[in-house]
Design an enzyme around this catalytic site. Structure first.
Site, PDB file in Angstrom:
ATOM      1  CD  GLU A 196      -2.944  -0.776   2.233  1.00 52.47           C
ATOM      2  OE1 GLU A 196      -2.930  -0.014   3.174  1.00 52.47           O
ATOM      3  OE2 GLU A 196      -4.142  -1.599   2.238  1.00 52.47           O
ATOM      4  CD  GLU A 283      -4.883  -5.157   3.314  1.00 51.44           C
ATOM      5  OE1 GLU A 283      -3.653  -5.580   3.311  1.00 51.44           O
ATOM      6  OE2 GLU A 283      -5.289  -4.257   4.122  1.00 51.44           O
TER       7      GLU A 283
END
Length: 357
Positions: A196, A283
């Site tokens: 991320e 995710e």
């Protein structure tokens, strides 16, 4: 069937016997028909059971990217569903064959994501050399379990607090060199090269990093699917759609947490897909982006509907009993496999219900 009429001059007993014989001839084929149909049904069910008994890897084979879709070895679109571990350094007990088999057989999971943090406590780049070795050993065990169970497995370079993947680019390059050399012969391994990117890390920053890591992976593994993170915690897929990387079998990751990311993010994702971007949701959670807070089931359902409509693969966060909303196992449950419904958190029950449909 033509038959000779019964002679009315025969004795009554003889006429009765002949009539019974005639009726048997008429009824016997009809009596046999259901049995024949049952046999065909049993054969069909047997074939279905045989197909269902195949592992995900046996069903799909080596995956590749075609256009904006993930496809199997026959070129048919595949939508993988699975579960991500929490940090491997923190919850290593869930990396066991029985846990993965429970997820496969009871939940319907087809892919396991191995979340290896890079910068947090005992992260790969901040812990000791022994810690690095332990993490590689744990990954090797996990890949071996997935091999045995016919599951796909994502090796995730889980940046978070380090924000920009270029901070530990050298370490990432060495890590993926090791992984690609070791698992090049495995048709079930995918590489997620930056979890991320955040805090202002631009798409150009990510591209520069990705080009280096991709080149290293491709030196040893020519065909594996590579997952590439996008800016703003993997939400700015529009940036990637406007300027994608060159190469084959590349996908771009999108993450969402249903209580934080709602309709405007769904529109952003759909626009990127419409532009031809190959997206993989590596995710997601049904709570707030913090990993905790409230659950919004209606928003979560809307997300799954969108993913299903576009055949987008998705992986739920996270396999642990951590005291947070996104943990799939209840905090009071110490089991590391074989969970009953009562062992699951509210998020775990929701994920189980969606994946096992």
């Amino acid at each position: 069937m033509k038959t000779k009429p019964i002679d009315r001059y025969l004795p009554v007993r003889a006429q009765t016997l002949l009539l019974l014989a005639f009726l048997c001839c008429l009824l016997l084929p009809a009596a046999q028909t259901p049995a024949s149909a049952d046999a065909k049904t049993a054969a069909s069910n047997s074939k279905t059971a045989a197909a269902d008994s195949k592992t995900p890897l046996q069903q799909h084979g080596r995956l590749k990217v075609s256009g904006c879709s993930l496809v199997n070895s026959k070129g048919n679109v595949v939508q993988l569903k699975g579960v991500s571990t929490h940090g491997l350094s923190w919850y290593p007990q869930y990396v066991n064959k029985q846990a993965f088999q429970t997820l496969r057989d009871q939940w319907g999971a087809e892919v396991i994501r191995l979340a290896m943090y890079t910068a947090e406590y005992n992260g790969y780049c901040t812990g000791s050399a022994q810690n690095q070795k332990d993490l590689r050993t744990l990954i090797d065990k996990a890949v071996s379990y997935c091999d045995e169970l016919g599951l796909y497995v994502i090796i995730d370079w889980h940046i978070l607090s380090d924000a920009d993947p270029n901070i530990y680019k050298k370490q990432a390059n060495a890590f993926f060199k090791t992984m690609a050399k070791k698992y090049a012969g495995h048709s079930n391994v995918l590489y997620e090269i930056c979890n991320e990117p955040n805090s202002g890390t631009s798409w150009n920053d990510i591209k520069a990093y990705a080009q280096t890591i991709m080149k290293t992976i491709r030196r040893y593994d020519k065909r594996a699917v590579i997952l590439i993170g996008t800016p703003s915690w993997c939400q700015d897929v529009d940036a990637a759609a406007a300027s994608p990387l060159k190469g084959s079998n590349l996908m771009y990751t999108f993450h969402f947490y249903a209580s934080t990311h709602t309709d405007s993010y769904r529109k952003k994702l759909q626009s990127a897909i419409d532009a031809g971007l190959a997206v993989f949701v590596s995710e997601f959670g049904i709570c707030e982006a913090s990993g905790s807070g409230t659950i919004r089931r209606k928003e979560a359902d809307a997300w799954i509907k969108l993913l299903d409509q576009n055949n987008i693969s998705y992986v739920a966060w996270n396999l642990s009993n951590k005291d947070e909303t996104s943990a799939l196992i209840r905090n009071s449950c110490t089991k590391t496999s074989g969970w009953k419904r009562s062992d699951l958190s509210d998020a775990g029950k929701w994920v189980y219900d969606k994946m096992s449909r």
